[in-house]
Design an enzyme around this catalytic site. Structure first.
Site, PDB file in Angstrom:
ATOM      1  N   TYR A 135       0.804  -1.222   0.000  1.00 40.14           N
ATOM      2  CA  TYR A 135       0.000   0.000   0.000  1.00 40.14           C
ATOM      3  C   TYR A 135       0.837   1.273   0.000  1.00 40.14           C
ATOM      4  O   TYR A 135       0.282   2.357  -0.160  1.00 40.14           O
ATOM      5  CB  TYR A 135      -0.981   0.008   1.180  1.00 40.14           C
ATOM      6  CG  TYR A 135      -2.253  -0.726   0.870  1.00 40.14           C
ATOM      7  CD1 TYR A 135      -2.543  -1.936   1.468  1.00 40.14           C
ATOM      8  CD2 TYR A 135      -3.146  -0.218  -0.072  1.00 40.14           C
ATOM      9  CE1 TYR A 135      -3.708  -2.621   1.164  1.00 40.14           C
ATOM     10  CE2 TYR A 135      -4.312  -0.896  -0.380  1.00 40.14           C
ATOM     11  CZ  TYR A 135      -4.588  -2.100   0.245  1.00 40.14           C
ATOM     12  OH  TYR A 135      -5.728  -2.776  -0.079  1.00 40.14           O
ATOM     13  N   GLU A 220      -7.893 -28.097   8.355  1.00 39.25           N
ATOM     14  CA  GLU A 220      -7.704 -27.429   7.050  1.00 39.25           C
ATOM     15  C   GLU A 220      -8.609 -26.209   6.917  1.00 39.25           C
ATOM     16  O   GLU A 220      -8.146 -25.114   6.611  1.00 39.25           O
ATOM     17  CB  GLU A 220      -7.973 -28.414   5.907  1.00 39.25           C
ATOM     18  CG  GLU A 220      -7.865 -27.776   4.518  1.00 39.25           C
ATOM     19  CD  GLU A 220      -8.512 -28.599   3.412  1.00 39.25           C
ATOM     20  OE1 GLU A 220      -8.817 -29.796   3.605  1.00 39.25           O
ATOM     21  OE2 GLU A 220      -8.718 -28.030   2.325  1.00 39.25           O
ATOM     22  N   ASP A 273      -9.735 -32.427   4.230  1.00 37.37           N
ATOM     23  CA  ASP A 273     -10.664 -33.112   3.333  1.00 37.37           C
ATOM     24  C   ASP A 273      -9.924 -34.246   2.634  1.00 37.37           C
ATOM     25  O   ASP A 273      -8.711 -34.181   2.420  1.00 37.37           O
ATOM     26  CB  ASP A 273     -11.197 -32.138   2.266  1.00 37.37           C
ATOM     27  CG  ASP A 273     -12.165 -31.121   2.833  1.00 37.37           C
ATOM     28  OD1 ASP A 273     -12.373 -30.079   2.175  1.00 37.37           O
ATOM     29  OD2 ASP A 273     -12.694 -31.360   3.934  1.00 37.37           O
TER      30      ASP A 273
END
Lengths: 392, 560
Positions: A135, A220, A273
């Protein structure tokens, strides 16, 4: 430190305790940790000045200056060690960032720009995040990933961990459970609150870490993490710690996991997963990533174990077929890529699980367990796995 | 002699050749030889106006089908307002066959003209021949004679000159010296060729008014664009487009607009008709400062171009955007030759309205071709911008570290290395040093010879072996040899010995000029420039031989 004792009986953790003992034993027998890269502020400043001096000397000779960077993201520059994970080879291939080439002139200038900013930060002993750097001049940098890549390149070029450049990454991870510490600015943090705590941005500055946790569970997804919080998992299986990086983990989350291992030698498990993406995330925690391989020693925890969701659990638990998702072409490619990675060969059980997934051609999210019952994950699945050593 | 008459006859000849060639193959390039020679018939008594004889002779493989009587009749009908005298050696003579199997004709025009008028006419004819030779690269155009005691000769169309095939039997000579002077370009090596990009042909709709005037059929316009010179050898060299030239060609590859003719096409006065200059941050303004005395191919329309983004460095090379617009009839040739010739004139009369009617189509086609031609230039400009933009960032970063360092030895060393006394001077020297490295890179590191850049629209002419030779100075194989031009200097005083010579192919070869020994285009202006006596003698000897041979007739051809 005393934590509220609401968890199961001590016998519940018998297998976990045995696992911990074996981990510590392996540590003692192993090659030992490689010396960590440390760098004082003055060393960082001198390194930067040397680079500038070389550039000025080239210009004085009417030669176009250039910077030499290691090819961080090239598999040919990576070696695998079971005790460390993925790390860069000592004499890796490099690339030149030339100041007089249209393709690289901009990058050359941006590297110098960020070097000069790092120089000021180190000199003034202040810190900035990567976002802050971006920025300062968004038009110049273009996008955040440009800044992130250059900072990693500089860290690799100067051969110092990023924290010594006084650049912090914005944390996105969350942590909860039996853990307390004091941050660099003196803030006391207790993670046993009902809501999770954000992973701090200055891991190096943490002190007075304290925990009685029997294990650390890396989750996760944020959705799963919140689900566990809602189910009061940390109290039910107290003492324990759960942490999430909300997908691909940021550096601070990985640093904190590493710090917890280094400090307490906790058994660390992953709950991801049953899909190639989840497996890859797990590998990042355990063995590191290609892009950050130059800092492997500070980031990897090779003792991590895969708790769930295993592809073999799909059949074992009779997870409804309609909750499964076919593997996409991209999934297939990722799975094939992971199977070819050097670390899979020393994980035969992981390899087997991945082969089951490849054969099934299906993947499953952790949320698929809610089709058995809404609290199956925290009430049955995880406790059974932890109690009876259901990890690989 | 009126230049207009000569050019109209030349047009008629070329239309005939094209018609005959199209019956065999529409795509084949025209082959042949054409001569225009001007002689003062009464050199000793220079009456004012003087009497001049212009001989037009031509030889081509399709010539054999040309029936002299009909041809002469056709010429006479199209020059109905012509005041001069038109003659043909023998109205009953058939087309003569030379040993190379080429047939030849000649026709004479006699006029009385004042010398200044004749000089002006000669320039017009020369420019017409040059313009036509650009798109008929296999036809050799010889222009010579004696005017006011000055011998001159030029040949347009050199063997082995690089060519690209465009479409329908039209080619394009790609040696850049036709379009730009070598001295324009700077000291470094440049590619000697242009690389035209052929655009897609567009079908032009003919307004009803024009159709009612007899302009029937379907018109197509095909653009081709190229930058000259090519900068592939020095991709980092800054360059700017300083001009745009537009060349208009009609059916049969003939220049649509007569040289020095007042411009009938007002559409081009609108700078933005053809092209959106703003897309490339350019501004265009018409340029009417085109001199017929220039040795280069003169455009029909010329624009000054400048960038409205920033001023370019002094050492920027200049480039010219060349735009060739080919207008043709879709349906082929009308049955009658005179009708085909007449259509050319009719087309020019109504082309303005047609172009106005089809502006968006024309602009779209031109834009696509120009976009491709400018693509590399645009990329080069962008690359230069990136390089220039990076310098201030690098300089300020280095300065920040040096000025902010607490190590005096480091600061002193940096300043000393660049011989700066303070940080202000250090900044300046840093900037200069970076600029110097960029400049050095662009000047001292020419790209290695690259193969001919392929374009989907370009076809290499078969048998162009010259294109396979990689020569220095050409990023594309086959540097263009110099044209066979040589101009006799004023005051040499030798006159043409054979007033009725026909310098055509009889033994298969025209008198060869050694490449590079003649004067350069920039030196030979108009009638000036020295020449070797040896070449001149050889030329005249050949002429004399040919003249005798042709006078002897077909029955007495010498055996080679």
């Amino acid at each position: 430190m005393a934590f509220a004792l609401m968890g199961p009986e001590a016998s519940f953790f018998r297998v976990l305790d045995q696992h911990r003992v074996s981990l510590i034993q392996s540590l003692k027998e192993g090659p030992g940790e490689a010396p960590r890269k440390e760098a004082s502020s003055s060393e960082v400043l001198v390194s930067i000045e040397n680079i500038i001096q070389d550039i000025v000397t080239s210009l004085a000779r009417n030669e176009a200056p250039f910077l030499t960077l290691d090819n961080r993201s090239n598999w040919e520059n990576i070696k695998f060690e079971d005790s460390v994970g993925l790390q860069m080879i000592p004499h890796c291939s490099t690339k030149k960032i030339k100041s007089d080439s249209a393709q690289s002139a901009q990058r050359f200038a941006l590297i110098l720009k960020i070097l000069s900013m790092i120089y000021k930060l180190v000199q003034s002993n202040t810190y900035a995040t990567k976002r802050d750097i971006y920025y300062t001049d968004i038009q110049l940098f273009g996008n955040q990933s440009v800044v992130d890549n250059i900072i990693n390149d500089i860290s690799c070029m100067l051969k110092v961990p990023r924290r010594y450049l006084h650049i912090l990454s914005t944390s996105k991870g969350l942590i909860a459970g039996n853990l307390s510490y004091i941050e660099e600015d003196g803030t006391k943090v207790n993670c046993t609150c009902s809501t999770a705590v954000a992973v701090p941005s200055n891991i190096q500055g943490i002190r007075n870490l304290a925990t009685d946790a029997k294990f650390l569970l890396i989750v996760e997804k944020d959705a799963t993490f919140q689900r566990l919080l809602d189910d009061n998992f940390c109290n039910k299986l107290s003492p324990c710690i759960i942490i999430t990086g909300k997908g691909v983990p940021d550096l601070n989350t990985r640093l904190l996991v590493k710090k917890l291992w280094d400090t307490f030698h906790l058994p660390i498990f992953t709950l991801v997963d049953a899909d190639p993406h989840g497996i890859e995330i797990m590998c990042i925690y355990k063995y590191g990533s290609l892009a950050m391989s130059f800092e492997a020693h500070n980031l990897t925890v090779p003792t991590i174990r895969w708790l769930g969701l295993l592809p073999s659990d799909i059949e074992r638990l009779n997870i409804p077929k309609d909750t499964l998702i076919p593997l996409t072409k991209r999934d297939q490619m990722k799975l094939d890529s992971i199977l070819k990675r050097p670390y899979v060969t020393c994980q035969p059980f992981w390899k087997k699980e991945m082969e089951i997934m490849a054969e099934l051609k299906m993947k499953a999210e952790i949320q698929a367990l809610t089709f058995i019952s809404s609290d199956y994950l925290s009430r049955v699945y995880l406790p059974n796995k932890l109690q009876f050593g259901g990890w690989i | 002699m009126e230049a207009r008459a000569v050019c109209e006859i030349l047009k008629y000849v070329i239309i005939h050749w094209k018609k005959e060639a199209a019956e065999l193959s529409r795509k084949a390039l025209l082959e042949g030889e054409l001569l225009v020679s001007i002689e003062e018939s009464t050199p000793k008594h220079r009456a004012d106006p003087s009497h001049y004889v212009t001989t037009i002779a031509f030889a081509g493989s399709a010539c054999g089908d040309l029936v002299p009587k009909q041809f002469l009749k056709g010429i006479q009908s199209l020059l109905s307002g012509f005041s001069g005298k038109l003659t043909w050696p023998s109205e009953e003579a058939h087309c003569a066959q030379d040993l190379a199997g080429l047939a030849s004709f000649q026709i004479k025009i006699e006029v009385d003209e004042k010398p200044p008028t004749l000089m002006a006419d000669c320039l017009v004819i020369k420019q017409f021949l040059h313009r036509t030779s650009i798109v008929h690269p296999k036809v050799r155009f010889h222009f010579g004679g004696e005017v006011n005691g000055i011998l001159f000769k030029e040949t347009f169309g050199v063997e082995k000159e690089p060519v690209v095939k465009l479409l329908n039997g039209i080619g394009l000579l790609t040696s850049q010296h036709h379009y730009m002077r070598p001295g324009f370009l700077g000291a470094q090596q440049v590619c000697s060729r242009i690389h035209p990009v052929l655009g897609h042909p567009v079908l032009l709709s003919i307004p009803d008014e024009e159709a009612n005037m007899g302009l029937l059929g379907q018109l197509t316009l095909t653009p081709a664009a190229a930058l000259c010179p090519c900068h592939k050898l020095h991709p980092d060299q800054t360059s700017r487009i300083s001009a745009a030239f537009v060349f208009l060609y009609g059916p049969s590859g003939l220049p649509l607009i007569f040289p020095n003719q007042e411009h009938p096409l007002t559409v081009f006065k609108d700078n933005s008709y053809l092209f959106d200059w703003k897309k490339y941050h350019l501004r265009a303004a018409p340029n009417s400062n085109i001199s017929l005395e220039d040795d280069l191919v003169l455009p029909d329309v010329s624009y000054w171009i400048e960038s409205h983004e920033r001023s370019w460095p002094q050492d920027s090379d200049q480039q010219i955007l060349l735009l060739f617009l080919m207008v043709d009839f879709q349906g082929g040739f009308p049955a009658q030759l005179t009708e085909a010739w007449g259509l050319q004139s009719l087309l020019l009369t109504h082309l303005n309205s047609i172009l106005l009617e089809n502006q968006s189509l024309v602009q779209g086609a031109v834009q696509t071709a120009v976009d491709q031609a400018l693509e590399q230039h645009h990329r080069r400009v962008k690359a230069q911008q990136k390089l220039q933009a990076s310098i201030p960032v690098a300089v300020s970063s280095i300065l920040s570290v040096v000025a902010g360092s607490t190590r005096s030895s480091f600061r002193a060393l940096c300043l000393q290395t660049l011989q700066a006394v303070d940080t202000q001077e250090f900044r300046r020297r840093l900037h200069e040093a970076f600029q110097m490295t960029l400049h050095q890179r662009s000047m001292c590191d020419p790209k290695k010879q690259l193969p001919e850049p392929s374009s989907s629209a370009e076809e290499r002419e078969e048998g162009d072996e010259s294109l396979d030779e990689a020569l220095a100075g050409s990023c594309c194989p086959g540097e263009a040899p110099r044209p066979k031009r040589s101009c006799q200097g004023e005051g040499v005083g030798r006159k043409a010995q054979a007033a009725s010579w026909l310098p055509l192919l009889s033994l298969g070869e025209a008198p060869q000029r050694s490449i590079g020994t003649g004067p350069t285009c920039s030196q030979a202006r108009g009638w000036g420039g020295p020449e070797t006596r040896g070449e001149d003698t050889l030329w005249l000897q050949e002429v004399s031989n040919l003249s005798e041979w042709l006078r002897a007739g077909p029955g007495s051809r010498p055996v080679p």
